[in-house]
Design a protein around this motif. Structure first.
Motif, PDB file in Angstrom:
ATOM      1  N   VAL A   1      28.119  -1.626  84.649  1.00  0.00           N
ATOM      2  CA  VAL A   1      27.232  -2.776  84.423  1.00  0.00           C
ATOM      3  C   VAL A   1      25.780  -2.356  84.203  1.00  0.00           C
ATOM      4  CG1 VAL A   1      26.277  -4.860  85.477  1.00  0.00           C
ATOM      5  CG2 VAL A   1      28.741  -4.429  85.569  1.00  0.00           C
ATOM      6  N   PRO A   2      25.227  -1.407  84.971  1.00  0.00           N
ATOM      7  CA  PRO A   2      23.821  -1.039  84.746  1.00  0.00           C
ATOM      8  C   PRO A   2      23.526  -0.502  83.347  1.00  0.00           C
ATOM      9  CG  PRO A   2      24.562  -0.238  86.882  1.00  0.00           C
ATOM     10  CD  PRO A   2      25.786  -0.723  86.155  1.00  0.00           C
ATOM     11  N   VAL A   3      24.539   0.020  82.668  1.00  0.00           N
ATOM     12  CA  VAL A   3      24.335   0.517  81.300  1.00  0.00           C
ATOM     13  C   VAL A   3      23.800  -0.588  80.404  1.00  0.00           C
ATOM     14  CG1 VAL A   3      25.524   1.400  79.242  1.00  0.00           C
ATOM     15  CG2 VAL A   3      26.081   2.318  81.510  1.00  0.00           C
ATOM     16  N   PHE A   4      24.221  -1.810  80.638  1.00  0.00           N
ATOM     17  CA  PHE A   4      23.900  -2.929  79.755  1.00  0.00           C
ATOM     18  C   PHE A   4      22.761  -3.808  80.274  1.00  0.00           C
ATOM     19  CE2 PHE A   4      28.367  -1.784  79.261  1.00  0.00           C
ATOM     20  CZ  PHE A   4      28.411  -1.511  77.912  1.00  0.00           C
ATOM     21  N   LEU A   5      22.157  -3.426  81.390  1.00  0.00           N
ATOM     22  CA  LEU A   5      21.043  -4.191  81.957  1.00  0.00           C
ATOM     23  C   LEU A   5      19.733  -3.481  81.604  1.00  0.00           C
ATOM     24  CD1 LEU A   5      22.500  -5.025  85.495  1.00  0.00           C
ATOM     25  CD2 LEU A   5      22.555  -6.432  83.414  1.00  0.00           C
ATOM     26  N   PRO A   6      18.935  -4.044  80.699  1.00  0.00           N
ATOM     27  CA  PRO A   6      17.754  -3.331  80.176  1.00  0.00           C
ATOM     28  C   PRO A   6      16.767  -2.866  81.238  1.00  0.00           C
ATOM     29  CG  PRO A   6      18.244  -5.252  78.843  1.00  0.00           C
ATOM     30  CD  PRO A   6      19.135  -5.341  80.037  1.00  0.00           C
ATOM     31  N   ASN A   7      16.637  -3.600  82.332  1.00  0.00           N
ATOM     32  CA  ASN A   7      15.651  -3.216  83.340  1.00  0.00           C
ATOM     33  C   ASN A   7      16.281  -2.617  84.595  1.00  0.00           C
ATOM     34  OD1 ASN A   7      13.388  -3.985  81.814  1.00  0.00           O
ATOM     35  ND2 ASN A   7      13.592  -6.114  82.463  1.00  0.00           N
TER      36      ASN A   7
ATOM     37  N   GLN B   1      23.103   0.987  67.302  1.00  0.00           N
ATOM     38  CA  GLN B   1      23.169  -0.072  68.301  1.00  0.00           C
ATOM     39  C   GLN B   1      24.582  -0.401  68.762  1.00  0.00           C
ATOM     40  OE1 GLN B   1      21.056  -3.048  66.009  1.00  0.00           O
ATOM     41  NE2 GLN B   1      22.949  -4.137  65.552  1.00  0.00           N
ATOM     42  N   ALA B   2      25.585  -0.204  67.919  1.00  0.00           N
ATOM     43  CA  ALA B   2      26.948  -0.559  68.312  1.00  0.00           C
ATOM     44  C   ALA B   2      27.557   0.451  69.279  1.00  0.00           C
ATOM     45  CB  ALA B   2      27.836  -0.684  67.079  1.00  0.00           C
ATOM     46  N   ARG B   3      27.049   1.673  69.288  1.00  0.00           N
ATOM     47  CA  ARG B   3      27.673   2.701  70.110  1.00  0.00           C
ATOM     48  C   ARG B   3      26.699   3.457  71.011  1.00  0.00           C
ATOM     49  NH1 ARG B   3      27.091   7.712  67.434  1.00  0.00           N
ATOM     50  NH2 ARG B   3      26.092   7.508  65.393  1.00  0.00           N
ATOM     51  N   PHE B   4      25.441   3.023  71.050  1.00  0.00           N
ATOM     52  CA  PHE B   4      24.459   3.750  71.852  1.00  0.00           C
ATOM     53  C   PHE B   4      24.892   3.846  73.316  1.00  0.00           C
ATOM     54  CE2 PHE B   4      20.499   4.340  74.204  1.00  0.00           C
ATOM     55  CZ  PHE B   4      19.904   5.349  73.471  1.00  0.00           C
ATOM     56  N   TRP B   5      25.504   2.796  73.824  1.00  0.00           N
ATOM     57  CA  TRP B   5      25.881   2.742  75.235  1.00  0.00           C
ATOM     58  C   TRP B   5      26.864   3.837  75.631  1.00  0.00           C
ATOM     59  CZ3 TRP B   5      30.943   1.955  76.828  1.00  0.00           C
ATOM     60  CH2 TRP B   5      31.834   1.558  75.815  1.00  0.00           C
ATOM     61  N   ARG B   6      27.648   4.322  74.655  1.00  0.00           N
ATOM     62  CA  ARG B   6      28.696   5.293  74.984  1.00  0.00           C
ATOM     63  C   ARG B   6      28.424   6.696  74.441  1.00  0.00           C
ATOM     64  NH1 ARG B   6      31.878   5.854  70.371  1.00  0.00           N
ATOM     65  NH2 ARG B   6      31.789   4.116  68.865  1.00  0.00           N
ATOM     66  N   LEU B   7      27.211   6.976  74.008  1.00  0.00           N
ATOM     67  CA  LEU B   7      26.909   8.308  73.485  1.00  0.00           C
ATOM     68  C   LEU B   7      27.025   9.357  74.588  1.00  0.00           C
ATOM     69  CD1 LEU B   7      23.811   7.737  71.163  1.00  0.00           C
ATOM     70  CD2 LEU B   7      26.247   7.723  70.566  1.00  0.00           C
ATOM     71  N   GLY B   8      27.604  10.516  74.240  1.00  0.00           N
ATOM     72  CA  GLY B   8      27.705  11.629  75.169  1.00  0.00           C
ATOM     73  C   GLY B   8      26.390  12.386  75.262  1.00  0.00           C
ATOM     74  N   PRO B   9      26.332  13.395  76.128  1.00  0.00           N
ATOM     75  CA  PRO B   9      25.068  14.095  76.360  1.00  0.00           C
ATOM     76  C   PRO B   9      24.487  14.757  75.120  1.00  0.00           C
ATOM     77  CG  PRO B   9      26.920  15.227  77.428  1.00  0.00           C
ATOM     78  CD  PRO B   9      27.413  13.896  76.996  1.00  0.00           C
ATOM     79  N   GLY B  10      25.338  15.370  74.285  1.00  0.00           N
ATOM     80  CA  GLY B  10      24.823  16.040  73.093  1.00  0.00           C
ATOM     81  C   GLY B  10      24.263  15.065  72.071  1.00  0.00           C
ATOM     82  N   THR B  11      25.012  14.005  71.793  1.00  0.00           N
ATOM     83  CA  THR B  11      24.575  13.026  70.803  1.00  0.00           C
ATOM     84  C   THR B  11      23.360  12.249  71.306  1.00  0.00           C
ATOM     85  OG1 THR B  11      26.877  12.802  70.132  1.00  0.00           O
ATOM     86  CG2 THR B  11      25.340  11.171  69.291  1.00  0.00           C
TER      87      THR B  11
ATOM     88  N   VAL C   1      18.734  -1.473  72.105  1.00  0.00           N
ATOM     89  CA  VAL C   1      19.223  -2.700  72.739  1.00  0.00           C
ATOM     90  C   VAL C   1      19.059  -2.646  74.262  1.00  0.00           C
ATOM     91  CG1 VAL C   1      21.029  -4.468  72.597  1.00  0.00           C
ATOM     92  CG2 VAL C   1      20.984  -2.656  70.907  1.00  0.00           C
ATOM     93  N   GLY C   2      18.184  -1.777  74.735  1.00  0.00           N
ATOM     94  CA  GLY C   2      17.925  -1.665  76.164  1.00  0.00           C
ATOM     95  C   GLY C   2      19.018  -0.984  76.964  1.00  0.00           C
ATOM     96  N   MET C   3      20.034  -0.412  76.306  1.00  0.00           N
ATOM     97  CA  MET C   3      21.170   0.185  77.017  1.00  0.00           C
ATOM     98  C   MET C   3      20.846   1.614  77.435  1.00  0.00           C
ATOM     99  SD  MET C   3      24.368  -1.324  74.781  1.00  0.00           S
ATOM    100  CE  MET C   3      23.782  -0.654  73.227  1.00  0.00           C
TER     101      MET C   3
ATOM    102  N   VAL D   1       8.561   8.180  79.287  1.00  0.00           N
ATOM    103  CA  VAL D   1       8.669   7.051  80.206  1.00  0.00           C
ATOM    104  C   VAL D   1       9.506   5.972  79.547  1.00  0.00           C
ATOM    105  CG1 VAL D   1       7.404   5.268  81.454  1.00  0.00           C
ATOM    106  CG2 VAL D   1       6.410   7.559  81.184  1.00  0.00           C
ATOM    107  N   ARG D   2      10.528   5.524  80.230  1.00  0.00           N
ATOM    108  CA  ARG D   2      11.376   4.448  79.720  1.00  0.00           C
ATOM    109  C   ARG D   2      10.675   3.105  79.916  1.00  0.00           C
ATOM    110  NH1 ARG D   2      16.258   2.419  83.029  1.00  0.00           N
ATOM    111  NH2 ARG D   2      17.017   0.670  81.786  1.00  0.00           N
ATOM    112  N   VAL D   3      10.586   2.330  78.835  1.00  0.00           N
ATOM    113  CA  VAL D   3       9.904   1.039  78.859  1.00  0.00           C
ATOM    114  C   VAL D   3      10.913  -0.072  78.609  1.00  0.00           C
ATOM    115  CG1 VAL D   3       8.100  -0.380  77.820  1.00  0.00           C
ATOM    116  CG2 VAL D   3       7.771   2.103  78.018  1.00  0.00           C
ATOM    117  N   GLY D   4      10.966  -1.018  79.504  1.00  0.00           N
ATOM    118  CA  GLY D   4      11.801  -2.203  79.319  1.00  0.00           C
ATOM    119  C   GLY D   4      10.952  -3.358  78.838  1.00  0.00           C
ATOM    120  N   TRP D   5      11.171  -4.532  79.411  1.00  0.00           N
ATOM    121  CA  TRP D   5      10.367  -5.700  79.037  1.00  0.00           C
ATOM    122  C   TRP D   5      10.532  -6.784  80.089  1.00  0.00           C
ATOM    123  CZ3 TRP D   5      14.457  -4.037  75.786  1.00  0.00           C
ATOM    124  CH2 TRP D   5      15.662  -4.735  75.956  1.00  0.00           C
TER     125      TRP D   5
END
Length: 268
Positions: free
Chosen positions: A53-59, A138-148, A175-177, A192-196
């Motif tokens: 769940v935290p993967v998809f929560l921008p903040n 944006q469609a796959r950013f959430w599941r990118l591995g360490p190298g990618t 997409v904040g993921m 520094v990671r910036v949310g909103w």
């Protein structure tokens, strides 16, 4: 505006989640053995949700520290504009000039290399740059591995450095993921990671009135405002102009975090 030295939350323990993962799975095994598979399976599902769940929560700060509001901002807000540079960039810059506003443009590396003159113009007019990945997957950013993941963030950083000649300090996830492999790259690059704190969903199909209705309650001192440029719906310029008008009406100033101080690490 707020001193940038107080805003830096560069990850210092990017793998701090690993012990919790190990402990959670040991708990699953223990419950499975002692209480049966029904309880063990339920706990396993819950434990996986805890890490997904935290993967998809921008903040969410679960995998990496994030700056989601400005402390001690006075009457200021921080405008952030994602997804450029684009054909709309010159018009966005004109709008900002008209309202004496400054913004940070979170740019996509491939677009930076394709439009270096627009990047130079952003800087010439006194705005700031941020890293928003190299290809914006944006469609796959959430599941990118360490190298990618490293290639996405480092590729954008290299493009920004090559075109601007400046060290970029800010990063925003697509997409904040933010998955487990973002923080190690941020630590390596000193980003520094910036949310909103104010979002109107103007990067997808929308109407200006609908975006403003979602944004207005959160347009207050210290807000980090998420806006976009170049979206297919074609309303971004109208939305940005209306946001700037509201800021003027409320006596709020769109400025940049000061950049004349050191960048301490935040031990989070």
């Amino acid at each position: 505006m707020t001193n940038a030295g107080t805003l830096h939350r560069i990850p210092t323990r990017p793998w701090r989640w690993v012990p919790w993962l190990v402990l959670s799975q040991l708990a699953v095994i223990l419950v499975w053995v002692l209480a049966g598979w029904h309880w063990g399976l339920a706990l396993m599902v819950a434990s996986h949700a805890l890490f997904m769940v935290p993967v998809f929560l921008p903040n969410s700060r679960f995998y990496a520290p994030v700056l989601s509001r400005l402390p001690e901002a006075g009457n200021s807000v921080w405008l952030t504009i994602d997804d450029g540079p684009s054909e709309q960039t010159p018009a966005v810059l004109d709008l900002l000039d008209r309202h004496q506003a400054k913004a940070t443009f979170f740019l996509v590396g491939e677009r930076v290399l394709a439009h270096p003159a627009l990047v130079e113009e952003i800087l010439r007019r006194g705005h700031d740059l941020g890293n928003h990945s190299h290809s914006h997957p944006q469609a796959r950013f959430w599941r990118l591995g360490p190298g990618t993941m490293a290639a996405e963030i480092e590729g954008c950083q290299q493009a920004l450095q090559a075109v601007s000649g400046r060290r970029v300090r800010w990063y925003r996830s697509v997409v904040g993921m933010t998955n487990p492999f973002v923080a190690p790259v941020l630590r390596k690059l000193g980003l520094v990671r910036v949310g909103w704190s104010a979002r109107g969903y103007d990067g997808v199909g929308c109407t200006p009135d609908g975006v403003l209705a979602r944004l207005l309650p959160d347009l207050r001192p210290g807000a980090i405002v998420l806006l976009h440029e170049g979206a297919a719906h074609g309303h971004n310029l109208a939305i940005i102009e209306q946001v700037l008008q509201v800021l003027d009406e409320r006596g709020l100033k769109a400025g940049l975090p000061c950049s004349n101080s050191a960048s301490p690490r935040d031990h989070v």
